[in-house]
Design an enzyme around this catalytic site. Structure first.
Site, short mmCIF file in Angstrom:
data_model
loop_
_atom_site.label_atom_id
_atom_site.label_comp_id
_atom_site.label_asym_id
_atom_site.label_seq_id
_atom_site.Cartn_x
_atom_site.Cartn_y
_atom_site.Cartn_z
CG ASP A 79 32.99 48.21 37.73
OD1 ASP A 79 32.88 49.36 37.99
OD2 ASP A 79 33.64 47.70 37.61
CG ASP A 87 36.04 43.73 37.64
OD1 ASP A 87 35.34 44.51 37.76
OD2 ASP A 87 37.30 42.97 37.30
CG ASP A 147 31.14 46.11 40.39
OD1 ASP A 147 31.20 48.06 40.61
OD2 ASP A 147 32.86 46.06 39.58
#
Lengths: 55, 823
Positions: B510, B700, B704
């Site tokens: 991500d 994080d 996610d």
């Protein structure tokens, strides 16, 4: 060899004491926090009443 | 140790152009980065606790700007639901965020105890919990919480403590069992050695009987106390008509123990008390290791409650006008009108009633910049109101909020994973059933051939077949790998993470907070008017200096001074207007800046939908500042290292295409997808998995969390949200991506060692089994063989630790670590 008739019960007694001491330590939370108390002793500024209590 | 460096003395963050403040610690001036850090350092110095800086092993977290959210805790209704009345005052349990090392909890305990009115304070750094007992008449709860916040920690009141208490009880029970089994084992082993020596050298019968009786005396409490979980587990499994590991274990234990008692009573045959206690001890050790890993992963799961504030301001409408009442969030109902001030977290899902403001939704969407929301638009609980106070009509509370549904998605994703584990359980159970049948066949055969040897042979088969080395083979290797990883700054929270890590073929990042630092930075200044770039930046810096907005702080981080703005007017959700050297300027959204002029073509067409802030005056636009995330300095190298290991790398981000493309280009990643919702990400990862890839997800944010739960192995940054941490298999504690390639390499080495161990242990078990069945292996030899095989496995696994110590990458230097305590 008869000495072991006395020595073995003595060792068992000691083992019993060790087990009792460990059980007490676990029950009173001595193993709940292993990091902070090590610092406490380094910075003892004479205040009392700082014992860890169980959450 | 106390000189000024390029980093903040208190929080350890680089100054990056921020104005440097000074504070006096232990007679020397040190530099800190912000007013919050200065306040914290001053407070510590005033209380004479500067030793904290000498002994801490990690930098402290940066104190946030103080708000008055704490006042709400003094209202009687809120206080009643969070605190208990005890003898000597009121008590509260707080969950503290930001405890980075043991010195933190020492500092917090001391600071709290020095507040007049605090009777007792204790902070447990292992559980992150603080317990405070204080006298209400002397000090208010809000003052305690404010002091904690001032030091840079965040306190969250805890109401449900049941899981924590359960975990503690389980830990206590298993530790006692471990001690009982260990002490018992040592004693019985001593007697057993004497008896084995007696077999070789000769021993008086009465001494032998005495040793047997003593062994029985020691073994019985071990069997009944430490062995009880296995016996009751087996009974439970049999009642459910299933076979677990407990069944053959209990059968072996009961047979060996029963036969030993019988032989002791009839003064003949062999006793196996040593085997019984040793067996119980090893099994309990395995249970303990498993429990520790389980608790570690469960300790962050009450994160949902931590994300939401505890209190909300409810607007009570009456004829005499609106009044604000502070209530706990659990008391909110659909239809309530709430006031959410600037900087506060939205406590429930709802609809904006009155104003336009900017909302930080990064927890939900991963979008690094706040988005503008106006009347009638929906807000999700957990997002942060950045600009202006707003009124909100509650549309959903508790379990029906968007946040709760993400948690539900996460739970579903997680529940899909144990399928592999369940398959392994089924295989094991079939294997164990075969062992039991095999033992029965051996027993029957020997009864036909030679009944006197039937018992010894059957017991030998059960002991040899016990997959002790087999279970240690993975367990010890994984534990060593975990320790080696921890040394490199990677914390393992799930037992199967190492296995997954070694199989990974594709790494998905991500963007926000992983490849980038998560902080907003101006990466390009596009000049569109007659002024120079420097002038534009100076004007912008002067205007934004008045604002507390995250974007404004990115201007401040450039460190440009020299201009001063007057008559500054902040328009929430739009921008800032002010005078610099007598000229009126506006900075903010394109539309806001365009309104300043004569509605000319204020927005240049070549600007795509990017995060850009415009600066303009009455005549038109002067400059566009492009904002984005700053890539981590080590990202590029870490990605290159991963690629060198043959791993495919790609980005799935919720952010805009332009900013994702920029980061991808910087890091050398060819595949990326932007504007991905949590659901999109989960589906993409599922597609990849279906295509034969084993995916490692690095993320994080809250957004996610589902995809972290649904990927093969998941990795979170330690500064990520609590929910992401809870669903991750591994946590990068060092907050550096460079640990990642090393972790993959180590995991693959651990896989190789596990395979060697399994071959060895299975080879031993399979080759010894026929010998045992033929009656050539007495039970004591089986037990010794089992121990030797286990030791071989353990020693082989330790190689992982040794290699870890001589790794090319040295341990990162921790700031302010006293050499005396570094060992």
């Amino acid at each position: 060899m008869n000495i072991i008739l006395i020595l073995i019960p003595v060792t068992l007694l000691l083992v019993g004491c060790a087990a009792w001491a460990f059980f007490w330590a676990v029950g009173s939370g001595q193993f709940d926090e292993l990091d902070t108390p090590a610092w406490e002793i380094l910075h003892d500024d004479g205040e009392s009443g700082t014992r860890e209590s169980k959450p | 140790m106390l000189e000024a460096t390029a980093q903040c003395f208190h929080c350890g963050e680089p100054f990056a152009g921020r104005a440097v403040l000074r504070v006096r610690i232990q007679g020397a001036d040190v530099a800190v980065c912000c007013a919050g850090c200065r306040a914290a350092a001053q407070l510590i110095a005033e209380l004479g606790l500067e030793d904290f800086y000498t002994f801490r092993t990690a930098p402290s977290s940066r104190p946030q700007a103080l708000t008055d959210e704490w006042l709400a805790y003094d209202t009687p209704a809120v206080a009643a639901s969070l605190t208990r009345i005890e003898t000597g005052g009121r008590s509260i349990v707080l969950l503290i965020d930001g405890l980075t090392c043991a010195a933190c909890s020492w500092l917090l305990t001391r600071v709290l105890q020095k507040i007049p009115g605090v009777e007792r304070a204790s902070v447990n750094s292992a559980t992150g919990r603080a317990q405070i007992l204080w006298n209400e008449d002397q000090v208010a709860l809000s003052q305690l919480l404010r002091t904690i916040a001032k030091l840079g920690y965040r306190a969250n009141p805890v109401t449900a403590e049941t899981t924590q208490a359960q975990a503690q009880n389980e830990r206590h029970a298993i530790m006692k069992r471990l001690a009982a089994a260990g002490l018992g084992m040592m004693q019985v082993m001593m007697f057993a050695v004497a008896m084995y020596a007696g077999d070789l050298q000769g021993m008086d019968l009465d001494i032998r009987m005495y040793l047997r009786l003593v062994s029985l005396l020691v073994c019985t409490p071990v069997m009944l106390y430490a062995g009880w979980p296995f016996l009751s587990g087996a009974a439970k499994a049999l009642r459910m008509h299933s076979i677990t590991m407990d069944v053959p274990v209990s059968l072996g234990l009961l047979l060996a123990y029963g036969a030993s008692v019988f032989n002791t009573w009839r003064h003949a045959g062999d006793v196996y008390f040593d085997s019984v206690t040793m067996f119980i001890f090893f099994l309990t050790v395995a249970r303990y290791v498993e429990m520790v890993a389980r608790h570690k992963s469960a300790s962050v799961t009450d994160s949902l409650s931590r994300l939401l504030p505890v209190t909300a301001h409810r607007v009570e409408r009456s004829e005499s006008g609106d009044t604000l009442t502070d209530v706990t969030v659990s008391q909110l109902k659909t239809g309530d009108i709430l006031m959410v001030r600037a900087g506060e977290i939205v406590p429930a899902d709802g609809e904006i009633l009155d104003t336009r403001t900017r909302i930080d939704e990064s927890m939900l969407t991963g979008e690094s910049l706040p988005v503008t929301r106006g009347p009638g638009e929906r807000l999700a609980a957990g997002t942060i109101n950045v600009d202006a106070p707003l009124q909100l009509r509650v549309t959903a509370v508790g379990a029906s909020t968007i946040l709760a549904s993400i948690v539900a998605l996460l739970n579903r994703a997680q529940s899909e994973r144990p399928r592999i584990t369940r398959a392994a359980d089924r295989t094991a159970s079939r294997f164990l059933a075969k062992v039991l049948i095999g033992a029965a066949v051996v027993c029957a055969a020997w009864i036909l051939i030679d009944p006197s040897r039937a018992f010894g042979a059957t017991l030998a088969v059960l002991v040899v077949a016990c997959p002790c080395a087999l279970s240690l083979a993975t367990l010890v290797a994984v534990a060593s790998a975990n320790a080696a990883l921890a040394r490199r700054g990677v914390l393992v929270t799930h037992a199967d993470a190492i296995e997954g890590l070694g199989k990974v073929s594709r790494v998905v990042f991500d963007k926000t907070g992983t490849l980038t630092t998560g902080a907003i930075r101006i990466y390009r200044c596009e000049v569109l008017g007659p002024e120079t770039k420097e002038q534009c930046l100076a004007i912008a810096g002067a205007l934004e200096a008045a604002s507390e907005h995250p974007i404004a702080r990115s201007f401040a981080s450039l460190g440009i001074t020299g201009e001063r703005a007057t008559a500054v007017h902040i328009v929430p959700g739009e921008g800032v207007e002010g005078s610099v050297r007598g000229t009126r300027y506006r900075i903010g959204t394109a539309r806001f800046v365009a309104q300043a002029g004569d509605a000319r073509d204020a927005c240049p067409p070549r600007l795509e939908h990017d995060a850009a802030v415009m600066l303009g005056d009455a005549c038109g636009v002067l400059a566009a500042f492009h904002l984005g995330d700053e890539p981590r300095p080590e990202s590029r190298r870490a990605v290159a290292d991963l690629a060198a290991q043959g791993l495919a790398v790609e980005i799935l981000s919720g952010d805009t295409l332009a900013s994702v493309a920029r980061v991808a280009q910087h890091c050398g990643i060819a595949r990326f997808a932007a504007r991905q919702s949590p659901q999109d990400k989960l589906e993409r990862v599922r597609d990849l998995t279906a295509g034969g890839d084993f995916v490692a997800m690095v993320g994080d944010g809250i957004n996610d969390a589902p995809v972290l739960g649904g990927s093969g192995v998941s990795i979170a940054m330690s500064r990520g949200s609590a929910l992401a941490l809870a669903s991750a298999d591994l946590i990068l504690v060092g907050d550096s991506l460079q640990a990642l390639p090393q972790a993959f390499e180590l995991a693959r080495r651990a896989q190789r060692i596990i395979r060697q161990n399994l071959v060895w242990a299975a080879g031993y078990n399979l080759s010894a089994m026929p010998l045992a069945a033929l009656g050539w292996v007495p039970p004591w030899l089986a037990a010794i063989g089992m121990s030797l095989s286990s030791i071989a496995v353990v020693l082989n696994s330790m190689r992982l630790l040794r290699d870890g110590a001589s790794a090319t990458n040295p341990e990162p230097v921790r700031p302010a670590l006293h050499p005396k305590y570094s060992g």
